[in-house]
Write a protein that holds these residues in place. Structure first.
Motif, PDB file in Angstrom:
ATOM      1  N   SER A  79      13.687   5.138 -10.344  1.00 25.40           N
ATOM      2  CA  SER A  79      12.752   4.767 -11.349  1.00 25.40           C
ATOM      3  C   SER A  79      11.476   5.149 -11.233  1.00 25.40           C
ATOM      4  CB  SER A  79      12.759   3.138 -10.895  1.00 25.40           C
ATOM      5  OG  SER A  79      12.193   3.041  -9.601  1.00 25.40           O
ATOM      6  N   THR A  80      11.205   6.214 -10.056  1.00 29.19           N
ATOM      7  CA  THR A  80       9.741   6.753 -10.077  1.00 29.19           C
ATOM      8  C   THR A  80      10.029   8.416 -10.220  1.00 29.19           C
ATOM      9  OG1 THR A  80      10.065   6.899  -7.664  1.00 29.19           O
ATOM     10  CG2 THR A  80       8.695   5.199  -8.790  1.00 29.19           C
ATOM     11  N   ALA A  81       9.036   9.078 -10.833  1.00 28.22           N
ATOM     12  CA  ALA A  81       9.174  10.405 -10.997  1.00 28.22           C
ATOM     13  C   ALA A  81       7.750  10.997 -10.939  1.00 28.22           C
ATOM     14  CB  ALA A  81       9.972  10.988 -12.419  1.00 28.22           C
ATOM     15  N   PRO A  82       7.514  12.299 -10.903  1.00 29.25           N
ATOM     16  CA  PRO A  82       6.404  12.906 -10.834  1.00 29.25           C
ATOM     17  C   PRO A  82       5.895  12.862 -12.284  1.00 29.25           C
ATOM     18  CG  PRO A  82       7.826  14.402  -9.735  1.00 29.25           C
ATOM     19  CD  PRO A  82       8.765  13.184 -10.022  1.00 29.25           C
ATOM     20  N   LEU A  83       4.474  12.560 -12.491  1.00 33.41           N
ATOM     21  CA  LEU A  83       3.616  12.758 -13.800  1.00 33.41           C
ATOM     22  C   LEU A  83       3.904  13.966 -14.359  1.00 33.41           C
ATOM     23  CD1 LEU A  83       2.423  10.885 -15.587  1.00 33.41           C
ATOM     24  CD2 LEU A  83       0.317  11.549 -14.672  1.00 33.41           C
ATOM     25  N   PRO A  84       4.404  14.367 -15.538  1.00 30.36           N
ATOM     26  CA  PRO A  84       4.414  15.701 -16.070  1.00 30.36           C
ATOM     27  C   PRO A  84       2.903  16.027 -16.102  1.00 30.36           C
ATOM     28  CG  PRO A  84       5.752  14.310 -17.047  1.00 30.36           C
ATOM     29  CD  PRO A  84       4.999  13.402 -16.343  1.00 30.36           C
ATOM     30  N   ALA A  85       2.666  17.467 -15.844  1.00 29.43           N
ATOM     31  CA  ALA A  85       1.392  18.214 -15.630  1.00 29.43           C
ATOM     32  C   ALA A  85       0.749  17.955 -17.111  1.00 29.43           C
ATOM     33  CB  ALA A  85       1.746  19.759 -15.434  1.00 29.43           C
ATOM     34  N   GLU A 109       0.769  -1.003   0.253  1.00 26.15           N
ATOM     35  CA  GLU A 109      -0.051  -0.169  -0.010  1.00 26.15           C
ATOM     36  C   GLU A 109       0.742   1.073   0.188  1.00 26.15           C
ATOM     37  OE1 GLU A 109      -3.496   2.078   2.639  1.00 26.15           O
ATOM     38  OE2 GLU A 109      -2.957   0.176   3.150  1.00 26.15           O
ATOM     39  N   ARG A 110       2.062   1.202   0.715  1.00 25.53           N
ATOM     40  CA  ARG A 110       2.892   2.542   0.962  1.00 25.53           C
ATOM     41  C   ARG A 110       3.496   2.777  -0.511  1.00 25.53           C
ATOM     42  NH1 ARG A 110       4.484   6.347   0.564  1.00 25.53           N
ATOM     43  NH2 ARG A 110       6.263   7.521   1.716  1.00 25.53           N
ATOM     44  N   ALA A 111       3.950   1.600  -1.202  1.00 26.73           N
ATOM     45  CA  ALA A 111       4.685   1.616  -2.685  1.00 26.73           C
ATOM     46  C   ALA A 111       3.598   2.160  -3.307  1.00 26.73           C
ATOM     47  CB  ALA A 111       5.036   0.237  -2.913  1.00 26.73           C
ATOM     48  N   THR A 112       2.434   1.944  -3.586  1.00 29.86           N
ATOM     49  CA  THR A 112       1.368   2.341  -4.397  1.00 29.86           C
ATOM     50  C   THR A 112       1.102   3.771  -3.995  1.00 29.86           C
ATOM     51  OG1 THR A 112       0.403   0.035  -4.718  1.00 29.86           O
ATOM     52  CG2 THR A 112      -0.722   1.906  -5.541  1.00 29.86           C
ATOM     53  N   ARG A 113       0.777   4.027  -2.799  1.00 32.04           N
ATOM     54  CA  ARG A 113       0.767   5.508  -2.624  1.00 32.04           C
ATOM     55  C   ARG A 113       1.840   6.451  -3.007  1.00 32.04           C
ATOM     56  NH1 ARG A 113      -0.023   4.572   2.622  1.00 32.04           N
ATOM     57  NH2 ARG A 113       1.704   5.730   3.408  1.00 32.04           N
ATOM     58  N   HIS A 114       2.971   5.712  -2.835  1.00 31.98           N
ATOM     59  CA  HIS A 114       4.219   6.831  -3.471  1.00 31.98           C
ATOM     60  C   HIS A 114       3.830   7.058  -5.105  1.00 31.98           C
ATOM     61  CE1 HIS A 114       8.197   7.989  -4.492  1.00 31.98           C
ATOM     62  NE2 HIS A 114       8.355   7.065  -5.279  1.00 31.98           N
ATOM     63  N   LEU A 115       3.310   6.359  -5.753  1.00 36.76           N
ATOM     64  CA  LEU A 115       2.974   6.604  -6.962  1.00 36.76           C
ATOM     65  C   LEU A 115       2.124   7.442  -7.160  1.00 36.76           C
ATOM     66  CD1 LEU A 115       3.313   2.757  -8.778  1.00 36.76           C
ATOM     67  CD2 LEU A 115       4.938   4.516  -8.693  1.00 36.76           C
ATOM     68  N   ILE A 116       0.974   7.371  -6.475  1.00 31.38           N
ATOM     69  CA  ILE A 116      -0.273   8.301  -6.212  1.00 31.38           C
ATOM     70  C   ILE A 116       0.399   9.506  -5.897  1.00 31.38           C
ATOM     71  CG2 ILE A 116      -2.428   8.706  -5.134  1.00 31.38           C
ATOM     72  CD1 ILE A 116      -2.607   5.556  -4.934  1.00 31.38           C
ATOM     73  N   ASP A 117       1.059   9.709  -4.829  1.00 33.32           N
ATOM     74  CA  ASP A 117       1.683  10.991  -4.428  1.00 33.32           C
ATOM     75  C   ASP A 117       2.592  11.489  -5.535  1.00 33.32           C
ATOM     76  OD1 ASP A 117       0.408  10.265  -2.118  1.00 33.32           O
ATOM     77  OD2 ASP A 117       2.558   9.779  -1.050  1.00 33.32           O
ATOM     78  N   GLN A 118       3.101  10.801  -6.365  1.00 34.95           N
ATOM     79  CA  GLN A 118       3.842  11.345  -7.594  1.00 34.95           C
ATOM     80  C   GLN A 118       3.004  12.097  -8.799  1.00 34.95           C
ATOM     81  OE1 GLN A 118       7.876  11.186  -8.181  1.00 34.95           O
ATOM     82  NE2 GLN A 118       7.130  11.524  -5.777  1.00 34.95           N
ATOM     83  N   GLY A 119       1.571  11.975  -8.517  1.00 38.83           N
ATOM     84  CA  GLY A 119       0.450  12.511  -9.369  1.00 38.83           C
ATOM     85  C   GLY A 119       0.030  11.340 -10.408  1.00 38.83           C
ATOM     86  N   HIS A 120       0.415  10.197 -10.059  1.00 35.98           N
ATOM     87  CA  HIS A 120      -0.090   8.936 -11.108  1.00 35.98           C
ATOM     88  C   HIS A 120      -1.399   8.490 -10.632  1.00 35.98           C
ATOM     89  CE1 HIS A 120       3.975   8.502 -13.108  1.00 35.98           C
ATOM     90  NE2 HIS A 120       4.604   8.830 -12.045  1.00 35.98           N
ATOM     91  N   THR A 121      -2.259   8.621 -11.729  1.00 40.55           N
ATOM     92  CA  THR A 121      -3.631   8.009 -11.502  1.00 40.55           C
ATOM     93  C   THR A 121      -3.985   6.669 -12.239  1.00 40.55           C
ATOM     94  OG1 THR A 121      -4.641   9.501 -13.001  1.00 40.55           O
ATOM     95  CG2 THR A 121      -4.621  10.134 -10.880  1.00 40.55           C
ATOM     96  N   ARG A 122      -3.145   6.342 -13.152  1.00 41.58           N
ATOM     97  CA  ARG A 122      -3.316   5.139 -14.259  1.00 41.58           C
ATOM     98  C   ARG A 122      -2.238   4.347 -13.551  1.00 41.58           C
ATOM     99  NH1 ARG A 122      -5.852   6.391 -18.772  1.00 41.58           N
ATOM    100  NH2 ARG A 122      -4.289   5.108 -20.084  1.00 41.58           N
ATOM    101  N   ILE A 123      -2.502   3.390 -12.624  1.00 44.94           N
ATOM    102  CA  ILE A 123      -1.519   2.531 -11.979  1.00 44.94           C
ATOM    103  C   ILE A 123      -1.843   1.102 -12.240  1.00 44.94           C
ATOM    104  CG2 ILE A 123       0.016   2.179 -10.256  1.00 44.94           C
ATOM    105  CD1 ILE A 123      -0.928   4.954  -9.103  1.00 44.94           C
TER     106      ILE A 123
END
Length: 352
Positions: free
Chosen positions: A339-345, A174-188
């Motif tokens: 290997s993770t980065a914020p999703l570009p606007a 859950e923490r790993a997935t939330r990190h992706l969500i915090d990076q702006g990703h919604t299509r995971i």
């Protein structure tokens, strides 16, 4: 000292005479040092060193009807995840006076090897890192305080009152997935781990928990089957490349499948994290030095091996807490790398 006496193998009686105590006291000091006083233990220790006495473990095993050996079953000897764990297992077992046998998953009936060892009394207990084995087919060894001398350490919680020593797989996922969500990703999406015995995979459940809490859809075509192998990651890469509508991020059930996915998609021009962000699980030795360095959940592998081994030996020696089944959960840690980065606007705006 005469040549004959010099060559004589020291006995427990020699130690007793040197320490000025009875042979029974020496035996108690060696087998259960907590049951004798500090001064007596010091005398016995000095006498053992002075006489060169060595415990005849084979004879002790015959008298005690114990093998003083634990059996460790792992799913894949070649998986680098298990090397650190096995080192800790052997270290802890050796410190406690136990030998270690290792069983790798082989053949059509991998539980046969385990059955043979238990039926022949060559092993006292089982430390199981392989959840695919059929536990119901093993002969049940004698219980200690109601506890089976068997400890499971897998990424699935298996019912049946078994003793568990494991990482917080569901919370970590859950923490790993939330990190992706915090990076702006919604299509995971998610590269899954093994699904065995119809028990829910804890890391899949953790992924689903995070997605539901964020109000995000869980798309079946973005759930890629896997078995924690690099080959499964390569296969997930092929499935990903075949999609016309792709996720922008993936949580991978382990680092090996993540590396397999990276190798396949990079060969087709997909760059991480430019085109897709990836987070794994385990933090294997190569994770920091791969390209890009892997964001992952770090399992406490040294502690996992040590605690699982200590728990099994405590059960064998009757010093573990009484109960129907022990459960020890160790925390994982999010390690953020490249290997993770914020999703570009721009991609957020168009839903890509």
């Amino acid at each position: 000292m005469s040549p004959s006496s010099a060559s004589k193998t020291p006995t427990i009686q020699d130690v007793a005479r040197r320490a000025g105590v009875s042979a029974a006291t020496v035996s108690r000091a060696l087998s259960a040092p907590e049951k004798v006083s500090d001064s007596t233990r010091a005398k016995v220790t000095e006498a053992v060193e002075a006489t060169g006495y060595a415990i005849n473990q084979a004879a002790r095993s015959l008298r005690m009807r114990e093998a003083r050996t634990i059996l460790v079953a792992i799913p894949n000897m070649g998986n680098p995840f298990y090397s650190t764990i096995m080192d800790s297992v052997v270290r802890e077992a050796t410190l406690r006076g136990y030998g270690v046998l290792v069983a790798n998953r082989v053949g059509n009936d991998p539980t046969q090897w385990l059955r043979d060892y238990f039926s022949s009394n060559r092993a006292d207990g089982l430390l199981l890192f392989d959840a695919s084995l059929e536990l119901g087919h093993l002969p049940e060894p004698p219980r200690q305080k109601g506890l089976l001398p068997l400890v499971l350490s897998c990424d699935e919680i298996i019912d049946g009152g078994f003793n568990l020593v494991m990482t917080d797989n569901r919370a970590g996922a859950e923490r790993a997935t939330r990190h992706l969500i915090d990076q702006g990703h919604t299509r995971i999406g998610h590269i899954c781990g093994r699904l065995v015995h119809q028990f829910p995979n804890e890391r899949l459940l953790g992924f689903q928990d995070a997605m539901r809490k964020a109000g995000l859809p869980i798309r079946q075509d973005w759930l890629f089957p896997g078995d924690h192998s690099m080959v499964a990651g390569v296969d997930a890469g092929d499935r990903f490349l075949a999609l016309s509508d792709r996720p922008t991020a993936l949580f991978c059930a382990n680092d090996e499948s993540m590396i397999g996915f990276l190798s396949r998609t990079r060969a087709h021009g997909i760059e991480c994290p430019r085109d897709i962000s990836l987070v794994g699980f385990d933090d294997i030795n190569i994770a920091e030095n791969y390209w890009p360095p892997l964001t992952t959940m770090r399992q406490p592998r040294n502690e996992l091996g040590r605690v699982a081994t200590a728990t099994l030996i405590d059960i064998l020696e009757g010093t573990a807490p009484s109960g129907e089944g022990l459960r020890i959960v160790l925390p994982s840690e999010l390690i953020v790398r490249s290997s993770t980065a914020p999703l570009p606007a721009t991609r957020q705006a168009v839903g890509l």
